[in-house]
Design a protein around this motif. Structure first.
Motif, PDB file in Angstrom:
ATOM      1  N   LYS A  85      23.769   7.723  74.700  1.00  0.00           N
ATOM      2  CA  LYS A  85      23.023   6.906  75.305  1.00  0.00           C
ATOM      3  C   LYS A  85      22.772   6.163  74.811  1.00  0.00           C
ATOM      4  O   LYS A  85      21.964   6.103  73.252  1.00  0.00           O
ATOM      5  N   GLY A  86      22.168   4.377  75.147  1.00  0.00           N
ATOM      6  CA  GLY A  86      21.774   3.632  73.290  1.00  0.00           C
ATOM      7  C   GLY A  86      20.278   3.382  74.694  1.00  0.00           C
ATOM      8  O   GLY A  86      20.304   3.497  75.728  1.00  0.00           O
ATOM      9  N   SER A  87      19.432   2.549  73.175  1.00  0.00           N
ATOM     10  CA  SER A  87      18.065   2.592  73.936  1.00  0.00           C
ATOM     11  C   SER A  87      18.048   1.487  75.096  1.00  0.00           C
ATOM     12  O   SER A  87      18.371   0.141  75.077  1.00  0.00           O
ATOM     13  N   PRO A  88      17.756   1.330  76.133  1.00  0.00           N
ATOM     14  CA  PRO A  88      17.102   0.048  77.318  1.00  0.00           C
ATOM     15  C   PRO A  88      16.562  -0.606  76.396  1.00  0.00           C
ATOM     16  O   PRO A  88      17.046  -2.222  77.023  1.00  0.00           O
ATOM     17  N   VAL A  89      15.797  -0.842  75.854  1.00  0.00           N
ATOM     18  CA  VAL A  89      15.446  -1.967  75.153  1.00  0.00           C
ATOM     19  C   VAL A  89      15.314  -2.387  73.177  1.00  0.00           C
ATOM     20  O   VAL A  89      15.543  -2.978  72.608  1.00  0.00           O
TER      21      VAL A  89
ATOM     22  N   ALA B 289      19.581  -2.596  72.372  1.00  0.00           N
ATOM     23  CA  ALA B 289      20.788  -1.397  72.469  1.00  0.00           C
ATOM     24  C   ALA B 289      21.438  -1.554  71.534  1.00  0.00           C
ATOM     25  O   ALA B 289      22.593  -0.639  71.171  1.00  0.00           O
ATOM     26  N   ASN B 290      20.857  -1.193  69.751  1.00  0.00           N
ATOM     27  CA  ASN B 290      21.455  -0.809  68.856  1.00  0.00           C
ATOM     28  C   ASN B 290      21.473   0.638  68.376  1.00  0.00           C
ATOM     29  O   ASN B 290      21.683   1.304  67.891  1.00  0.00           O
ATOM     30  N   ARG B 291      20.264   0.948  68.936  1.00  0.00           N
ATOM     31  CA  ARG B 291      20.437   2.623  69.108  1.00  0.00           C
ATOM     32  C   ARG B 291      20.285   3.179  69.543  1.00  0.00           C
ATOM     33  O   ARG B 291      20.401   2.727  71.189  1.00  0.00           O
ATOM     34  N   ILE B 292      21.245   4.035  69.427  1.00  0.00           N
ATOM     35  CA  ILE B 292      22.558   4.929  70.503  1.00  0.00           C
ATOM     36  C   ILE B 292      21.990   6.372  69.943  1.00  0.00           C
ATOM     37  O   ILE B 292      22.488   7.293  68.292  1.00  0.00           O
ATOM     38  N   TYR B 293      21.293   7.194  70.783  1.00  0.00           N
ATOM     39  CA  TYR B 293      21.234   9.084  70.041  1.00  0.00           C
ATOM     40  C   TYR B 293      22.674   9.521  70.691  1.00  0.00           C
ATOM     41  O   TYR B 293      23.274   8.752  71.780  1.00  0.00           O
TER      42      TYR B 293
ATOM     43  N   VAL C 125      29.943  -5.991  76.483  1.00  0.00           N
ATOM     44  CA  VAL C 125      29.966  -5.176  76.577  1.00  0.00           C
ATOM     45  C   VAL C 125      30.681  -3.801  76.427  1.00  0.00           C
ATOM     46  O   VAL C 125      31.388  -4.239  74.972  1.00  0.00           O
ATOM     47  N   ARG C 126      30.188  -2.939  75.950  1.00  0.00           N
ATOM     48  CA  ARG C 126      30.097  -1.864  74.911  1.00  0.00           C
ATOM     49  C   ARG C 126      30.128  -0.145  75.180  1.00  0.00           C
ATOM     50  O   ARG C 126      29.004  -0.086  76.150  1.00  0.00           O
TER      51      ARG C 126
END
Lengths: 111, 266
Positions: free
Chosen positions: A42-46, A48-52, A4-5
């Protein structure tokens, strides 16, 4: 086992809390962009390493950050949010504000 | 910029909700942004007024069964739905009642604090309003009050259990002028019946002298087998439950005031 992150936005920086799937022992990152306010990350659901992340402060205004490695490194992206002008209202929401707070929606709850 | 909502399918597409009450979209990973201006240009727009936190667009939900269906919530304009990717919008406030409005059932003006959806049941929405906890089972067309036995139904956060779409969590706050828990006791209230019947969850949470707030963006769940629930406080604590809310631990206690919590199960 999966893990979990937890992405935490605070008044004075962003923090990333990580644990394995037992969720018993947590690692707390150093402040990311210490001193800046983070309204939301918030991270992309597709991916997880992409966070805005929404980063701001009263002096510099609004900045946007993006990570492609789960928050290890960040890249500043666009902060040009140009709104459409509507003929009926000279400056959009500014016109609304001058009418005051008819909703009387409590006292300060920012955010 | 109050809220970022990445696309369910494309990592480079993301929506952003801002103050004052505008919705933007980027399809290039946040490099450039375009306003979905039909929202702000809605015929009711001239009646929108800010809540105490400003005229903020703080909630964006994407329907996983139809990603052209978007929901937004704005304090204190209310809630809106688009069925066409943001080209047109309609207020979804039938059934909301706000006693501080000149017309308590007006189409716009309700101070919606948060809306939550379970991805397996996107027609059902749960709302924490300024006062009142509400639900809709018809994509926001109508709302019913589900405050039930809550000791106070003012609050900011609301979220849904990852595996049980009728299990919801809130943190009641004393009132609109006193933004802290009742009687100094920090309690998460859980309903396993989709509302109306609520149980206080207190194990591991301070039950005296606690006067923190839990802001609207500061609760989320993980999707592990036993659903984890997380929330952050203006006192800098992040609490976690690994048993669906039964018991809580502070996983960190001394951060700056927490504004938002998002959980990734990785």
């Amino acid at each position: 086992m999966s893990g979990v992150r937890v992405l935490v936005g605070t008044r004075k920086g962003a923090f990333i809390l990580t644990s394995d799937g037992t969720r018993q022992d947590w690692q707390v990152s150093a402040p990311q962009f210490g001193g800046w306010q983070f309204y939301h990350l918030k991270g992309s659901p597709v991916d997880a390493n992409r966070i805005y992340a929404s980063q701001s402060n009263d002096w510099f205004g609004q900045t946007m950050q993006r990570s492609s490695d789960g928050g290890k490194t960040w890249e500043t992206v666009g902060n040009k949010f140009s709104t459409t002008a509507f003929p009926a209202r000279t400056s959009g929401t500014t016109a609304r504000r001058t009418r005051g707070n008819s909703s009387a929606c409590g006292i300060s709850s920012r955010p | 910029m109050w809220h970022l909502e990445p696309s369910l399918t494309d990592p480079d597409t993301v929506y952003a909700g801002v103050e004052d009450a505008a919705l933007f979209k980027s399809t290039d990973g946040g490099v450039s942004w375009s306003e979905l201006s039909a929202l702000r240009g809605h015929s009711t727009g001239s009646k929108w007024a800010p809540g105490a936190g400003g005229l903020c667009l703080h909630t964006i939900l994407i329907d996983p069964e139809n990603q052209d269906r978007l929901y937004v919530a704005i304090s204190a304009a209310g809630a809106f739905r688009s069925d066409d990717g943001g080209t047109t919008w309609k207020p979804i406030t039938k059934g909301l009642h706000s006693k501080y409005l000149p017309d308590p059932t007006a189409e716009v003006g309700h101070c919606v604090h948060r809306i939550a959806m379970h991805p397996s049941r996107p027609q059902t929405l749960f709302m924490q309003k300024h006062w009142d906890v509400m639900r809709s089972d018809d994509r926001g067309e109508s709302w019913q009050k589900i405050s039930g036995n809550l000791p106070t139904d003012f609050g900011f956060v609301i979220d849904v259990h990852a595996h049980e779409p009728e299990t919801i969590f809130i943190v009641p706050i004393k009132s609109d002028s006193e933004h802290y828990p009742l009687d100094g006791k920090l309690q998460v209230f859980r309903s396993r019946t989709g509302g109306n019947e609520w149980q206080p969850m207190t194990k591991g949470l301070p039950q005296k002298d606690c006067y923190v707030n839990v802001l609207r963006e500061a609760m989320d769940v993980d999707s592990l087998d036993k659903c984890g629930v997380y929330f952050g406080t203006t006192g800098g604590q992040v609490y976690a439950s690994t048993d669906g809310g039964e018991s809580w631990n502070a996983i960190v206690r001394d951060l700056p005031p927490v504004v938002s919590i998002e959980v990734q199960t990785i």
